[in-house]
Each structure stands twice: as structure tokens, then as C-alpha cells.
Design a protein around this motif. Structure first.
Motif, PDB file in Angstrom:
ATOM      1  N   VAL A 160       0.866  -1.179   0.000  1.00 56.51           N
ATOM      2  CA  VAL A 160       0.000   0.000   0.000  1.00 56.51           C
ATOM      3  C   VAL A 160       0.902   1.227   0.000  1.00 56.51           C
ATOM      4  N   THR A 161       0.581   2.179  -0.857  1.00 49.67           N
ATOM      5  CA  THR A 161       1.379   3.408  -0.932  1.00 49.67           C
ATOM      6  C   THR A 161       0.460   4.602  -1.141  1.00 49.67           C
ATOM      7  N   CYS A 169      -4.900   6.195  -1.674  1.00 44.08           N
ATOM      8  CA  CYS A 169      -4.157   5.018  -1.259  1.00 44.08           C
ATOM      9  C   CYS A 169      -4.132   4.038  -2.425  1.00 44.08           C
ATOM     10  N   ARG A 170      -2.940   3.635  -2.817  1.00 47.74           N
ATOM     11  CA  ARG A 170      -2.786   2.658  -3.901  1.00 47.74           C
ATOM     12  C   ARG A 170      -2.575   1.275  -3.289  1.00 47.74           C
ATOM     13  N   LEU A 171      -3.513   0.372  -3.587  1.00 50.40           N
ATOM     14  CA  LEU A 171      -3.424  -1.015  -3.142  1.00 50.40           C
ATOM     15  C   LEU A 171      -2.838  -1.838  -4.277  1.00 50.40           C
ATOM     16  N   THR A 172      -1.806  -2.601  -3.988  1.00 57.31           N
ATOM     17  CA  THR A 172      -1.228  -3.501  -4.980  1.00 57.31           C
ATOM     18  C   THR A 172      -1.500  -4.931  -4.547  1.00 57.31           C
ATOM     19  N   TYR A 173      -2.194  -5.651  -5.413  1.00 63.58           N
ATOM     20  CA  TYR A 173      -2.546  -7.052  -5.151  1.00 63.58           C
ATOM     21  C   TYR A 173      -1.784  -7.962  -6.094  1.00 63.58           C
ATOM     22  N   VAL A 174      -1.408  -9.130  -5.584  1.00 65.01           N
ATOM     23  CA  VAL A 174      -0.875 -10.198  -6.414  1.00 65.01           C
ATOM     24  C   VAL A 174      -1.924 -11.310  -6.382  1.00 65.01           C
ATOM     25  N   ALA A 175      -2.497 -11.594  -7.550  1.00 64.18           N
ATOM     26  CA  ALA A 175      -3.518 -12.635  -7.680  1.00 64.18           C
ATOM     27  C   ALA A 175      -2.888 -13.818  -8.395  1.00 64.18           C
TER      28      ALA A 175
END
Length: 150
Positions: free
Chosen positions: A43-44, A51-57
Motif C-alpha cells: 500500500v502506498t 491510497c494505492r493497493l497492490t494485489y498479487v492474484a
């Protein structure tokens, strides 16, 4: 009990324990093989104050997905739900890992204490058939200070 009987009992007990452990390992491997792993990876804060959420799926199943989406709930520090929103993950082939980013407008990362996957409004397998993989196979994790789960 004679020495031979005790030895046979010991060998039988060892064989049963080995068989049970192998069976449990096999079940775990099957469960993991049909998993849809969703990791809140980072999260950045953006320069725009979002807020930027980065997910790895990671679709670790044998089911290709034409479309996957998740409705998530955001909780503040007091445990109050502040937003419900749907994140679109798109298509995911079997065995495919995909990295996605979502910007939450006018939301600071520090204001989010927890994210809960509420539902999967769309989980469509290859060929257009609905699938239960998105929720039933979901394994959620977080590498951030924000709790993430089902």
C-alpha cells in the motif's frame, strides 16, 4: 507381549502414521492446487492523496477464469466500515499470476485498518460458466500493516 509381537506392532504403527501423514499431505496439496491466492502486497500513498493497493492474484487452480471480481469492505481504526467497493481482476488463466493496482480516491492508507473480502460478484470460468472458485478457493494474505482476509 513377545519381542516379535512388539516389533510387528511398532512397524505397523509406523506404517499407519506414515500412511496418515501421506494422506494429509495429499489433501493439503489438492487444496493448494485448487486455490485462488490473493495477496495484498503493498500500500502506498499517491501524490493525489489516494491510497494505492497492490494485489498479487495467483490462480493456482485448474480452472481458467474469464472474469473475477471481489467486493471488499474497508474498515477504519475503530472497526467501522467506511466503504464497500468492487475490484475487477479480469481474466486469469490457470496457473497465472497477475499484479494489479487500485487507487482509492480521497482515502489515506493510514485510515484503513482492515480490508475484508465480502463477496465475489463475478466469477466466470472459461466458456462463460459461473464458478465458485473465487470464494471457495480463496486464500487471502497481506504483506502490509493492513489486515486482509475473508
Amino acid at each position: 507381549m513377545g519381542i516379535m509381537t512388539a516389533a510387528k506392532t511398532s512397524v505397523l504403527a509406523t506404517a499407519l502414521l506414515t500412511l496418515q501423514a501421506t494422506s494429509l499431505w495429499s489433501q493439503d496439496a489438492t487444496q493448494d492446487a485448487e486455490a485462488f491466492q490473493l495477496d495484498l502486497n503493498s500500500v502506498t500513498e499517491t501524490t493525489e492523496g489516494s491510497c494505492r493497493l497492490t494485489y498479487v492474484a495467483a490462480n493456482q487452480s485448474s480452472t481458467a477464469l474469464d472474469r473475477a471480481s471481489y467486493q471488499i469492505a474497508l474498515f477504519d481504526g475503530q472497526g467501522v466500515v467506511t466503504r464497500l467497493l468492487v475490484l475487477e481482476f479480469g481474466a486469469l488463466s490457470e496457473g497465472k499470476t497477475k499484479v494489479l493496482q487500485f487507487d482509492l480516491a480521497e482515502t489515506e492508507c493510514g485510515s484503513i485498518s482492515r480490508i475484508v473480502v465480502n463477496d465475489s460478484p463475478a466469477c466466470i470460468a472459461s466458456g462463460g460458466n459461473p464458478s465458485d472458485l473465487c470464494m471457495n478457493g480463496l486464500v487471502a494474505s497481506s504483506r502490509t500493516p493492513i489486515q486482509f482476509g475473508i
